[in-house]
Design a protein around this motif. Structure first.
Motif, PDB file in Angstrom:
ATOM      1  N   UNK A 170       0.838  -1.210   0.000  1.00 24.97           N
ATOM      2  CA  UNK A 170       0.000   0.000   0.000  1.00 24.97           C
ATOM      3  C   UNK A 170       0.867   1.252   0.000  1.00 24.97           C
ATOM      4  N   UNK A 171       1.943   1.240   0.776  1.00 21.76           N
ATOM      5  CA  UNK A 171       2.855   2.396   0.818  1.00 21.76           C
ATOM      6  C   UNK A 171       3.546   2.569  -0.531  1.00 21.76           C
ATOM      7  N   UNK A 172       3.927   1.474  -1.154  1.00 20.67           N
ATOM      8  CA  UNK A 172       4.572   1.540  -2.466  1.00 20.67           C
ATOM      9  C   UNK A 172       3.629   2.148  -3.498  1.00 20.67           C
ATOM     10  N   UNK A 190       4.225   5.576  -5.568  1.00 20.95           N
ATOM     11  CA  UNK A 190       4.231   5.550  -7.030  1.00 20.95           C
ATOM     12  C   UNK A 190       3.239   6.561  -7.596  1.00 20.95           C
ATOM     13  N   UNK A 191       2.073   6.627  -7.003  1.00 22.10           N
ATOM     14  CA  UNK A 191       1.062   7.574  -7.475  1.00 22.10           C
ATOM     15  C   UNK A 191       1.504   9.019  -7.270  1.00 22.10           C
ATOM     16  N   UNK A 192       2.273   9.279  -6.216  1.00 24.53           N
ATOM     17  CA  UNK A 192       2.797  10.633  -5.986  1.00 24.53           C
ATOM     18  C   UNK A 192       3.914  10.978  -6.966  1.00 24.53           C
ATOM     19  N   UNK A 193       4.828  10.048  -7.167  1.00 23.26           N
ATOM     20  CA  UNK A 193       6.015  10.311  -7.989  1.00 23.26           C
ATOM     21  C   UNK A 193       5.742  10.199  -9.487  1.00 23.26           C
ATOM     22  N   UNK A 195       5.601   0.949 -14.976  1.00 21.89           N
ATOM     23  CA  UNK A 195       6.077   1.596 -16.189  1.00 21.89           C
ATOM     24  C   UNK A 195       5.230   2.832 -16.440  1.00 21.89           C
ATOM     25  N   UNK A 196       5.902   3.981 -16.502  1.00 19.92           N
ATOM     26  CA  UNK A 196       5.216   5.245 -16.750  1.00 19.92           C
ATOM     27  C   UNK A 196       5.759   5.843 -18.044  1.00 19.92           C
ATOM     28  N   UNK A 197       4.857   6.269 -18.911  1.00 17.42           N
ATOM     29  CA  UNK A 197       5.243   6.874 -20.181  1.00 17.42           C
ATOM     30  C   UNK A 197       4.483   8.179 -20.323  1.00 17.42           C
TER      31      UNK A 197
END
Length: 183
Positions: free
Chosen positions: A22-24, A28-31, A60-62
């Motif tokens: 949950x913390x991860x 991830x959603x913040x960064x 993976x973020x694009x």
């Protein structure tokens, strides 16, 4: 139906077990505010070595041609820069990072996504409460050394496949496995 292989957890135990994930996700959603794909399987053919490769990218973020590959790492000790560096070097995470950058390139090519910049990040999460986190990006040197290691691994694999043999760690003669005396 009950199985002796199942372990029943209290709600508190379940919450504690799910807390690192949950913390991860929260971090991830913040960064990665433009969103990300989770657990992306990729299969590709390496033209340099001639071997088929595969990998599963944690996140993976694009966005606007910038591809961010993120790998989640749980950490069994308190996070510190020195401890992270030591673990990354000892476990050869630079080779893994380069492998997943290659996977991301293949993913973009296979899905007709224009990308000009690839970067790699580790999201470190302590396995013990309070599950502190750290976000680190791989340097160019880290990725370059990793690319060399990943290339060596692929070429070694190709050599083994060409010789139709795989290396083993011991004799191929079957032997009997016994429990140690203390067991």
């Amino acid at each position: 139906m009950c199985s002796s292989d199942l372990v029943l957890l209290t709600q508190t135990e379940r919450d504690e077990a799910e807390a690192p994930a949950a913390e991860a996700r929260r971090l991830l959603e913040l960064e990665l505010p433009h969103g990300f794909l989770a657990e992306v399987p990729v299969f590709w053919h390496c033209k340099t070595s001639g071997v088929d490769c595969k990998g599963k990218i944690d996140a993976l973020s694009i966005h606007d041609g910038v591809v961010t590959v993120c790998d989640l790492k749980t950490f069994g000790q308190p996070l510190s820069h020195d401890a992270i560096q030591r673990q990354a070097a000892t476990l050869r995470y630079h080779g893994q990072a380069a492998w997943y950058i290659d996977a991301a390139r293949a993913y973009c090519e296979q899905n007709f996504i224009a990308a000009h910049t690839f970067r790699f990040a580790f999201l470190w999460v302590e396995s013990q409460p309070p599950h502190c986190t750290a976000w680190t990006f791989a340097s160019d040197e880290f990725l370059a050394r990793g690319a060399l290691l990943a290339k060596q691994v692929r070429l070694l694999y190709r050599e083994c496949m060409d010789d139709e043999k795989m290396w083993s760690l011991g004799p191929t003669i079957p032997s009997v496995l016994e429990l140690p005396k203390w067991a």
